[in-house]
Design an enzyme around this catalytic site. Structure first.
Site, mmCIF file in Angstrom:
data_model
loop_
_atom_site.group_PDB
_atom_site.id
_atom_site.type_symbol
_atom_site.label_atom_id
_atom_site.label_comp_id
_atom_site.label_asym_id
_atom_site.label_seq_id
_atom_site.Cartn_x
_atom_site.Cartn_y
_atom_site.Cartn_z
ATOM 1 N N ASP A 85 23.376 3.265 9.719
ATOM 2 C CA ASP A 85 22.026 3.142 10.574
ATOM 3 C C ASP A 85 21.194 4.544 10.226
ATOM 4 O O ASP A 85 21.922 5.611 10.002
ATOM 5 C CB ASP A 85 22.633 3.356 12.083
ATOM 6 N N LYS A 172 -1.260 -0.829 -12.345
ATOM 7 C CA LYS A 172 -1.421 -2.035 -13.078
ATOM 8 C C LYS A 172 -2.144 -1.404 -14.285
ATOM 9 O O LYS A 172 -3.304 -0.657 -14.240
ATOM 10 C CB LYS A 172 -2.222 -2.963 -12.384
ATOM 11 N N GLU A 206 -7.572 -14.819 -3.731
ATOM 12 C CA GLU A 206 -6.237 -15.093 -4.027
ATOM 13 C C GLU A 206 -6.209 -16.512 -3.447
ATOM 14 O O GLU A 206 -6.896 -16.903 -2.465
ATOM 15 C CB GLU A 206 -5.323 -14.452 -3.281
ATOM 16 N N ASP A 225 -4.991 -4.430 4.218
ATOM 17 C CA ASP A 225 -3.999 -4.811 3.232
ATOM 18 C C ASP A 225 -4.232 -4.430 1.969
ATOM 19 O O ASP A 225 -3.467 -4.047 1.124
ATOM 20 C CB ASP A 225 -3.902 -6.411 3.581
ATOM 21 N N HIS A 230 -6.107 -0.798 -2.430
ATOM 22 C CA HIS A 230 -6.361 -1.284 -3.843
ATOM 23 C C HIS A 230 -7.813 -1.380 -4.249
ATOM 24 O O HIS A 230 -8.224 -0.964 -5.294
ATOM 25 C CB HIS A 230 -5.794 -2.777 -4.037
HETATM 26 C C1 BG6 Z 1 -0.265 -6.568 -1.795
HETATM 27 C C2 BG6 Z 1 -0.781 -7.224 -0.598
HETATM 28 O O1 BG6 Z 1 -0.274 -4.983 -1.415
HETATM 29 O O2 BG6 Z 1 -1.079 -6.832 -2.867
HETATM 30 C C3 BG6 Z 1 -0.721 -8.882 -0.772
HETATM 31 O O3 BG6 Z 1 0.087 -6.671 0.500
HETATM 32 C C4 BG6 Z 1 -1.708 -8.954 -2.182
HETATM 33 O O4 BG6 Z 1 -1.357 -9.424 0.387
HETATM 34 C C5 BG6 Z 1 -0.987 -8.165 -3.135
HETATM 35 O O5 BG6 Z 1 -1.453 -10.432 -2.360
HETATM 36 C C6 BG6 Z 1 -1.681 -8.361 -4.463
HETATM 37 O O6 BG6 Z 1 -1.140 -7.731 -5.477
HETATM 38 P P1 BG6 Z 1 -0.759 -8.249 -6.812
HETATM 39 O O7 BG6 Z 1 0.071 -7.188 -7.656
HETATM 40 O O8 BG6 Z 1 0.277 -9.347 -6.350
HETATM 41 O O9 BG6 Z 1 -1.928 -8.974 -7.428
#
Ligand code: BG6
Length: 459
Positions: A85, A172, A206, A225, A230
């Site tokens: 834990d 990336k 996406e 998110d 990103h």
């Molecule tokens: C993540 C998000 O950080 O990045 C996801 O939580 C998203 O919702 C993803 O789909 C996209 O990253 P990648 O590398 O899968 O294109």
């Protein structure tokens, strides 16, 4: 780069989803490249022993990228497991024991942020923070206030220099490549400013939904998110000034300057959307107001960019999966009257392939008075042996290279920019899955000349 390689990796959340999808495959890849030669200590509370963790790791790499027998054996040779834990000091005594003579462990918190404070405090009490680094997963907070609180917690036991906040987008290769392309070439710079650029648009589309992550996603939404992290990173790479040196702090200073020049978002420049059917997903409230799509407009009040609108659009259940930037230039003055000239543009694709394209006007074949837009195009497909983002960021964190990690000031500026949208409940418009978001986008947040929708050839 800070001093010394980490001589052990402790990862919390070893039986969790992230470990299964990303961490074990990354560790196997590191072992394959000869980059993993230190103890790897998984920590979780599952009532497991190390054999069960090995079995989980085997399953994970089989599902995500494939088993490499030799590399996997190397990984298993390094793998240890502590079950316990996070509230129990004995768990941390056991970690301390497993660390043995390690002087510079890296602690990777692949656990919900609500547990960060507890784990960090226990690490400090058990003497595990001495000489250590900490690697933390996104989401880093859920707004400006919570991110500041989280930073205070981490800074209570770690120096900023030893904190590595993951944004896997930075790992990336194509995202890093944007910087290389900008600063390793001479032809771009003369038009890369308000003098020639009319607008910039960034699309992260996406074609899938929330993939069983309803409980997480419904608390999060698209802005938290992928936009706050990103996409603001992509924008920083596009907009930053050439760094004077390539060390991590100089590069990160330039990125922070970009964010500092961006006023916080205004509600009238944001359109949120939700795909039809989202509310029926498991873990999602039946009356949820969470966005699965957002389109927004912002400005960068800097010498280079003032007056140029930047547009960001991201969403789930869109027609394709693709992240792409279009930098549109001002329409050329023309002596070719009667021709309908299009603005030139530069298109940079980050995924699924790396594309760099320049859109230019040419005379349409077989025509005397009609032009068309043609692209000069360079494309690279990702190679099978390429480093995955997680392998890169984990390796860099263990090396102490902070370039690809978000610094405290950066994270807080990014939250400041999106914070008003999180607080002001702007309407959420429904859209059909497989479309480019709600119709309101075109009337409310549309670049001059409209959005340029990416098309992706099926493989
Ligand atoms: C993540 C998000 O950080 O990045 C996801 O939580 C998203 O919702 C993803 O789909 C996209 O990253 P990648 O590398 O899968 O294109």
């Amino acid at each position: 780069m800070s001093d010394g390689r980490s001589d052990a990796l402790v990862f919390f959340g070893a039986t969790g989803d992230l470990a299964y999808k990303k961490i074990f495959p990354a560790l196997q890849a590191m072992a394959k490249r000869g980059h993993l030669d230190v103890p790897v200590i998984g920590v979780a509370k599952a009532g497991w022993r190390v054999d069960e963790l090995r079995a989980r790791a085997r399953d994970s790499v089989k599902q995500h990228g494939g088993l490499d027998a030799a590399a996997f054996d190397t990984l298993c040779g390094m793998l240890r497991y502590v079950d316990g834990d996070y509230k129990d000091p004995a768990t941390f005594q056991a970690i301390r024991q497993q660390l043995g003579p390690a002087q510079r462990p890296a602690h990777y918190l692949a656990i919900p942020p609500t547990l960060f404070g507890l784990v960090v405090e226990q690490l400090a009490l058990s003497g595990c923070t001495h000489g250590a680094r900490v690697i933390v997963e996104k989401p880093f907070g859920s707004d400006l206030t919570s991110a500041q609180a989280l930073n205070r917690t981490l800074l209570g036991s770690f120096d900023e220099k030893t904190i590595f906040r993951i944004d896997h987008y930075l790992g990336k290769r194509p995202v890093h490549h944007m910087l290389f392309f900008r600063f390793a070439n001479a032809f771009l710079e003369p038009f890369w400013s308000r003098n020639h650029v009319e607008s910039v648009q960034i699309t992260m589309a996406e074609d899938f939904g929330i993939q069983g992550r309803g409980a997480f996603y419904d608390k999060t939404g698209t802005v938290r998110d992928v936009v706050q992290n990103h996409l603001l990173q992509v924008l920083s790479n596009l907009a930053m000034e050439p760094p004077i040196r390539t060390d991590s702090e100089t590069i990160r200073d330039e990125k922070v300057k970009v964010l500092k020049a961006i006023p916080s978002l205004a509600a009238e420049h944001v359109v949120r959307g939700q795909f039809r059917g989202y509310r029926l997903e498991r873990g999602v409230a039946p009356d949820s107001g969470t966005e699965t799509f957002v389109a927004l407009r912002l400005e960068i009040d800097s010498w280079r960019w003032q007056g140029v609108p930047f547009y960001i659009r991201a969403g789930k259940c869109l027609p394709v999966t693709c992240t792409e930037v279009v930098v549109r230039l001002r329409r050329p003055p023309t002596m070719f009257h009667g021709f309908d000239l299009e603005p030139n543009y530069c298109r940079l694709r980050v995924s699924p392939d790396i594309t760099i394209a320049i859109g230019a006007n040419v005379i349409a074949p077989g025509q005397e008075t009609r032009s068309e837009s043609a692209e000069m195009l360079g494309t690279q497909l990702p190679r099978a042996d390429e480093m995955d983002a997680y392998e890169r960021v984990l390796g860099d964190a263990m090396q102490g290279d902070a370039t690809l990690f978000a610094r405290e000031d950066y994270v807080e500026e990014a939250w400041r920019i999106v914070d008003p949208v999180l607080k002001d409940s702007t309407p959420v418009y429904e859209y059909e899955p497989g479309t480019w978001g709600p119709n309101e986008v075109d009337s409310k947040v549309s670049p001059p000349g409209g959005w340029q929708n990416p098309t992706v050839k099926s493989p």
